[in-house]
Design a protein around this motif. Structure first.
Motif, short mmCIF file in Angstrom:
data_model
loop_
_atom_site.label_atom_id
_atom_site.label_comp_id
_atom_site.label_asym_id
_atom_site.label_seq_id
_atom_site.Cartn_x
_atom_site.Cartn_y
_atom_site.Cartn_z
N ALA A 166 -2.63 3.82 -16.77
CA ALA A 166 -1.76 2.75 -17.28
C ALA A 166 -2.51 1.75 -18.14
CB ALA A 166 -1.07 2.03 -16.12
N THR A 167 -3.82 1.60 -17.92
CA THR A 167 -4.58 0.60 -18.67
C THR A 167 -5.43 1.21 -19.78
OG1 THR A 167 -6.39 0.66 -17.06
CG2 THR A 167 -4.68 -1.02 -16.73
N SER A 168 -5.37 2.53 -19.93
CA SER A 168 -6.11 3.16 -21.02
C SER A 168 -5.44 2.84 -22.35
CB SER A 168 -6.15 4.68 -20.83
OG SER A 168 -4.87 5.25 -21.06
N GLU A 169 -6.17 2.97 -23.42
CA GLU A 169 -5.60 2.69 -24.75
C GLU A 169 -4.39 3.58 -25.01
OE1 GLU A 169 -6.94 2.68 -29.45
OE2 GLU A 169 -8.48 2.61 -27.90
N GLU A 170 -4.52 4.85 -24.67
CA GLU A 170 -3.41 5.79 -24.86
C GLU A 170 -2.21 5.42 -23.98
OE1 GLU A 170 -2.37 10.54 -24.43
OE2 GLU A 170 -4.44 9.87 -24.20
N PRO A 175 -2.94 -4.65 -19.22
CA PRO A 175 -4.14 -4.49 -18.38
C PRO A 175 -4.16 -5.44 -17.19
CG PRO A 175 -4.75 -4.58 -20.70
CD PRO A 175 -3.29 -4.94 -20.61
N ILE A 176 -3.73 -6.66 -17.39
CA ILE A 176 -3.70 -7.63 -16.31
C ILE A 176 -2.67 -7.22 -15.26
CG2 ILE A 176 -3.19 -10.04 -15.71
CD1 ILE A 176 -4.15 -10.69 -18.65
N MET A 177 -1.48 -6.89 -15.72
CA MET A 177 -0.38 -6.55 -14.82
C MET A 177 -0.68 -5.28 -14.03
SD MET A 177 3.58 -5.79 -15.74
CE MET A 177 3.21 -4.25 -16.55
N TRP A 178 -1.12 -4.20 -14.71
CA TRP A 178 -1.35 -2.94 -14.01
C TRP A 178 -2.56 -3.02 -13.09
CZ3 TRP A 178 3.01 -1.15 -13.81
CH2 TRP A 178 3.83 -0.91 -14.90
N ASN A 179 -3.61 -3.75 -13.47
CA ASN A 179 -4.75 -3.91 -12.56
C ASN A 179 -4.34 -4.65 -11.29
OD1 ASN A 179 -7.08 -2.60 -13.65
ND2 ASN A 179 -7.00 -4.06 -15.32
#
Length: 111
Positions: free
Chosen positions: A50-54, A90-94
């Motif tokens: 979910a946090t990868s660029e792709e 990135p903040i939300m999924w982490n």
């Protein structure tokens, strides 16, 4: 109001919540209980994807197709949403897939 503060018709948030709950139900049926380590591995795979660029670009594509057509100013949404989501995702999924919260949840699942 900013584009993300406007009411979205059909409330996509509830659709996303329904999909997450369905996913959790499917996984919980297959396992009596998970150890914290198994749960951490599962959450880590989702978090990494979910946090990868792709992954983020895939999410942006979905949001542009599903959310922007429902807001008042389509052009503004299409212009601002990608950068907004690239910052938020990135903040939300982490946070959403942090090991601490998932270990407690997985260990409590006994069917």
């Amino acid at each position: 109001k900013q584009w993300y503060q406007r009411r979205v018709h059909g409330d996509v948030r509830f659709q996303l919540l329904g999909q997450v709950l369905l996913l959790l139900t499917v996984f919980s049926v297959g396992y009596a209980s998970w150890t914290c380590e198994e749960c951490d591995t599962f959450a880590g795979v989702i978090r990494s994807s979910a946090t990868s660029e792709e992954g983020i670009m895939d999410q942006v594509g979905i949001l542009l197709a599903e959310v922007c057509p429902q807001v008042e100013d389509l052009d503004e949404c299409q212009d601002e949403l990608p950068d907004f989501w690239k910052s938020l995702a990135p903040i939300m999924w982490n946070f959403a897939f942090a090991s601490e919260s998932w270990c407690e949840f997985c260990e409590a699942q006994v069917i």
